[in-house]
Write a protein that holds these residues in place. Structure first.
Motif, PDB file in Angstrom:
ATOM      1  N   ARG A 136       0.844  -1.190   0.000  1.00 49.33           N
ATOM      2  CA  ARG A 136       0.000   0.000   0.000  1.00 49.33           C
ATOM      3  C   ARG A 136       0.883   1.244   0.000  1.00 49.33           C
ATOM      4  N   PRO A 137       0.642   2.168  -0.904  1.00 47.36           N
ATOM      5  CA  PRO A 137       1.499   3.363  -0.976  1.00 47.36           C
ATOM      6  C   PRO A 137       1.249   4.310   0.192  1.00 47.36           C
ATOM      7  N   ILE A 138       2.255   5.086   0.517  1.00 51.35           N
ATOM      8  CA  ILE A 138       2.157   6.108   1.546  1.00 51.35           C
ATOM      9  C   ILE A 138       1.785   7.419   0.863  1.00 51.35           C
ATOM     10  N   ARG A 139       0.706   8.012   1.305  1.00 53.32           N
ATOM     11  CA  ARG A 139       0.253   9.298   0.749  1.00 53.32           C
ATOM     12  C   ARG A 139       0.794  10.412   1.632  1.00 53.32           C
ATOM     13  N   ILE A 140       1.644  11.267   1.045  1.00 52.45           N
ATOM     14  CA  ILE A 140       2.304  12.340   1.776  1.00 52.45           C
ATOM     15  C   ILE A 140       1.759  13.667   1.262  1.00 52.45           C
ATOM     16  N   VAL A 141       1.245  14.467   2.177  1.00 52.71           N
ATOM     17  CA  VAL A 141       0.660  15.753   1.821  1.00 52.71           C
ATOM     18  C   VAL A 141       1.355  16.828   2.644  1.00 52.71           C
ATOM     19  N   TYR A 142       2.228  17.603   2.001  1.00 55.94           N
ATOM     20  CA  TYR A 142       2.830  18.767   2.627  1.00 55.94           C
ATOM     21  C   TYR A 142       2.115  20.045   2.195  1.00 55.94           C
ATOM     22  N   HIS A 143       1.305  19.942   1.157  1.00 58.51           N
ATOM     23  CA  HIS A 143       0.499  21.071   0.674  1.00 58.51           C
ATOM     24  C   HIS A 143      -0.831  20.500   0.199  1.00 58.51           C
ATOM     25  N   PRO A 144      -1.961  21.159   0.479  1.00 52.24           N
ATOM     26  CA  PRO A 144      -3.267  20.556   0.153  1.00 52.24           C
ATOM     27  C   PRO A 144      -3.432  20.140  -1.296  1.00 52.24           C
ATOM     28  N   SER A 145      -2.846  20.873  -2.216  1.00 56.07           N
ATOM     29  CA  SER A 145      -3.041  20.575  -3.637  1.00 56.07           C
ATOM     30  C   SER A 145      -1.868  19.824  -4.263  1.00 56.07           C
ATOM     31  N   GLU A 146      -0.895  19.379  -3.462  1.00 54.19           N
ATOM     32  CA  GLU A 146       0.308  18.744  -4.012  1.00 54.19           C
ATOM     33  C   GLU A 146       0.695  17.494  -3.215  1.00 54.19           C
ATOM     34  N   PRO A 147      -0.127  16.466  -3.236  1.00 55.42           N
ATOM     35  CA  PRO A 147       0.276  15.220  -2.575  1.00 55.42           C
ATOM     36  C   PRO A 147       1.148  14.374  -3.496  1.00 55.42           C
ATOM     37  N   PHE A 148       1.945  13.507  -2.925  1.00 55.85           N
ATOM     38  CA  PHE A 148       2.677  12.521  -3.725  1.00 55.85           C
ATOM     39  C   PHE A 148       2.727  11.214  -2.933  1.00 55.85           C
ATOM     40  N   TYR A 149       3.051  10.141  -3.635  1.00 57.82           N
ATOM     41  CA  TYR A 149       2.968   8.793  -3.084  1.00 57.82           C
ATOM     42  C   TYR A 149       4.333   8.127  -3.122  1.00 57.82           C
ATOM     43  N   VAL A 150       4.583   7.326  -2.098  1.00 59.09           N
ATOM     44  CA  VAL A 150       5.813   6.547  -1.996  1.00 59.09           C
ATOM     45  C   VAL A 150       5.424   5.116  -1.672  1.00 59.09           C
ATOM     46  N   PHE A 151       5.925   4.164  -2.462  1.00 53.70           N
ATOM     47  CA  PHE A 151       5.647   2.747  -2.195  1.00 53.70           C
ATOM     48  C   PHE A 151       6.867   1.925  -2.587  1.00 53.70           C
ATOM     49  N   ARG A 152       6.939   0.746  -2.027  1.00 51.54           N
ATOM     50  CA  ARG A 152       8.097  -0.130  -2.218  1.00 51.54           C
ATOM     51  C   ARG A 152       7.808  -1.159  -3.291  1.00 51.54           C
ATOM     52  N   GLN A 153       8.823  -1.382  -4.139  1.00 48.55           N
ATOM     53  CA  GLN A 153       8.792  -2.451  -5.134  1.00 48.55           C
ATOM     54  C   GLN A 153      10.030  -3.305  -4.950  1.00 48.55           C
ATOM     55  N   ALA A 154      10.207  -4.254  -5.823  1.00 48.21           N
ATOM     56  CA  ALA A 154      11.349  -5.156  -5.714  1.00 48.21           C
ATOM     57  C   ALA A 154      12.648  -4.379  -5.901  1.00 48.21           C
ATOM     58  N   GLU A 155      13.462  -4.321  -4.850  1.00 48.21           N
ATOM     59  CA  GLU A 155      14.792  -3.710  -4.841  1.00 48.21           C
ATOM     60  C   GLU A 155      14.786  -2.205  -5.119  1.00 48.21           C
ATOM     61  N   LYS A 156      13.667  -1.561  -4.910  1.00 52.02           N
ATOM     62  CA  LYS A 156      13.630  -0.112  -5.120  1.00 52.02           C
ATOM     63  C   LYS A 156      12.403   0.483  -4.449  1.00 52.02           C
ATOM     64  N   ILE A 157      12.453   1.803  -4.272  1.00 53.14           N
ATOM     65  CA  ILE A 157      11.336   2.583  -3.754  1.00 53.14           C
ATOM     66  C   ILE A 157      10.925   3.573  -4.835  1.00 53.14           C
ATOM     67  N   THR A 158       9.639   3.656  -5.097  1.00 56.78           N
ATOM     68  CA  THR A 158       9.124   4.509  -6.166  1.00 56.78           C
ATOM     69  C   THR A 158       8.339   5.666  -5.568  1.00 56.78           C
ATOM     70  N   ALA A 159       8.663   6.866  -6.018  1.00 54.43           N
ATOM     71  CA  ALA A 159       7.931   8.077  -5.631  1.00 54.43           C
ATOM     72  C   ALA A 159       7.181   8.588  -6.856  1.00 54.43           C
ATOM     73  N   VAL A 160       5.867   8.761  -6.722  1.00 56.54           N
ATOM     74  CA  VAL A 160       5.002   9.168  -7.838  1.00 56.54           C
ATOM     75  C   VAL A 160       4.413  10.539  -7.519  1.00 56.54           C
ATOM     76  N   PHE A 161       4.542  11.458  -8.491  1.00 58.40           N
ATOM     77  CA  PHE A 161       4.043  12.818  -8.334  1.00 58.40           C
ATOM     78  C   PHE A 161       2.927  13.064  -9.353  1.00 58.40           C
ATOM     79  N   PRO A 162       1.667  13.167  -8.921  1.00 48.04           N
ATOM     80  CA  PRO A 162       0.610  13.593  -9.851  1.00 48.04           C
ATOM     81  C   PRO A 162       0.768  15.082 -10.163  1.00 48.04           C
ATOM     82  N   MET A 163       0.807  15.408 -11.452  1.00 44.80           N
ATOM     83  CA  MET A 163       1.063  16.780 -11.888  1.00 44.80           C
ATOM     84  C   MET A 163      -0.222  17.384 -12.439  1.00 44.80           C
TER      85      MET A 163
END
Length: 375
Positions: free
Chosen positions: A153-180
């Motif tokens: 399950r990805p971690i939803r990080i919100v430092y600004h109300p309109s700019e959240p991004f997600y961090v989740f773990r995959q095989a041998e790496k961590i992926t950060a996704v930014f909705p633009m």
């Protein structure tokens, strides 16, 4: 939302104002930065050497890690900024996450004072960085079995109300996704061009050590079940793959700071690009206007000179009384030269009565009244 500069300009300016004041001043100031980060500064005249600084941010995290409070490691980092200058007030001021008690009389004089105050104004960046560091550490040390139990399950990080991004773990790496998502269509065009160039540059061999960057118009399948308004974008999704080498030692600080500032950096790039395009357009317009003005100035003298030339050629008028005398002399000269006979055309059928007419001779003497009889 993080910002490109770690220190808060308003907080730094206010602390320097209090520190450099010749007389004790009283301040009770409450302000916001970037819409989500708030500060409160309080200084009393009765105790001018003590300043209370409170701060908080809109922090919402959902997933395997829940960070609603500041971690103990963060407190230690803040205390070590200036030993003997900073005390942490427990509990903090109502409505804030952290309250610091600053002893200004313990700050050394000179350039060292500016460095310490600058570091104190970076407390919000320190808090955000430490929280994200802890998340990346926990995800990096989590094995595949634990990740499977947590269903990735990805971690939803919100430092600004309109700019959240997600961090989740995959095989041998961590992926950060930014909705633009952008408001203006022109910003979307510039951002899409920037993302394309970012992906192309990241795929080169020289950038093999940097986190792999990718762009997609649709969200990845790991984000299924997340809020729809977060996944509704007009500029796609930008992803960064973070490996274990990116979170080792001092690289962790740089990786965290780049992730926190990605939104701010994209907006900064768009703003600079729009300014550059507008400057080029104004410069081009000024050059075209200058060329048109030069062309008009060149055509005006040519028309004026040409008109005078034709007038002079067609109309040659002598001035004064000599005009009539000159014309009379010319006429007399032509008549004297025309002593040839003139043949009248059209009288060919009257050949038997055809006559040749000669020009009479005129005498210039006024007393001569004789006439020449025509034959």
């Amino acid at each position: 939302m993080a910002y490109l500069k770690r220190s808060s300009p308003t907080l730094k300016e206010t602390l320097l104002k209090i520190y450099r004041a010749e007389k004790p001043i009283e301040i009770d100031q409450h302000f916001y930065e970037f819409g989500s980060i708030q500060y409160h500064i309080k200084c009393s005249v009765l105790d001018s050497n003590v300043v209370y600084v409170s701060t908080s941010t809109l922090l919402e995290t959902q997933g395997i890690v829940t960070s609603t409070e500041i971690l103990s490691d963060t407190y230690e980092v803040i205390k070590n900024i200036a030993v003997g200058v900073i005390d942490i007030v427990d509990p903090p001021r109502l409505g804030f996450q952290l309250t610091l008690k600053l002893h200004l009389d313990n700050i050394p004089r000179g350039k060292e004072a500016i460095k310490i105050i600058t570091r104190i104004s970076e407390i919000q960046a320190i808090i955000l960085s430490c929280q994200l560091k802890e998340m990346l550490k926990r995800l990096s040390f989590q094995d595949d079995l634990q990740a499977a139990n947590n269903k990735n399950r990805p971690i939803r990080i919100v430092y600004h109300p309109s700019e959240p991004f997600y961090v989740f773990r995959q095989a041998e790496k961590i992926t950060a996704v930014f909705p633009m998502n952008f408001k203006d269509n022109s910003d979307v065009v510039i951002a899409m061009s920037f993302f394309q160039e970012l992906v192309e540059v990241g795929s080169q061999n020289e950038m093999g050590k940097a986190p792999q960057c990718s762009w997609s118009p649709v969200p990845s399948f790991q984000l299924r079940g997340e809020p729809v308004h977060d996944l509704t974008t007009n500029a796609g999704f930008v992803s960064f793959d973070i490996t274990s080498r990116h979170v080792e030692g001092k690289r962790l600080d740089k990786t965290v700071w780049n992730l926190l500032n990605f939104y701010a950096y994209v907006k900064y790039h768009i703003k600079c690009s729009r300014g550059y395009i507008q400057r080029r357009m104004r410069k081009r317009m000024n050059s075209l206007v200058k060329q048109l003005n030069n062309t008009r100035l060149e055509e005006a003298p040519q028309k004026e000179n040409g008109g005078c030339k034709y007038v002079k050629e067609l109309v040659k008028i002598p001035k004064g009384k000599s005009m009539m005398q000159q014309r009379c002399k010319d006429m007399t000269r032509r008549v004297r030269m025309s002593k040839f006979r003139i043949r009248i055309n059209g009288c060919a059928r009257f050949r038997f009565n055809q006559r040749w007419i000669s020009i009479p001779k005129f005498s210039s003497k006024s007393s001569n009244k004789s006439y020449t009889k025509l034959d």
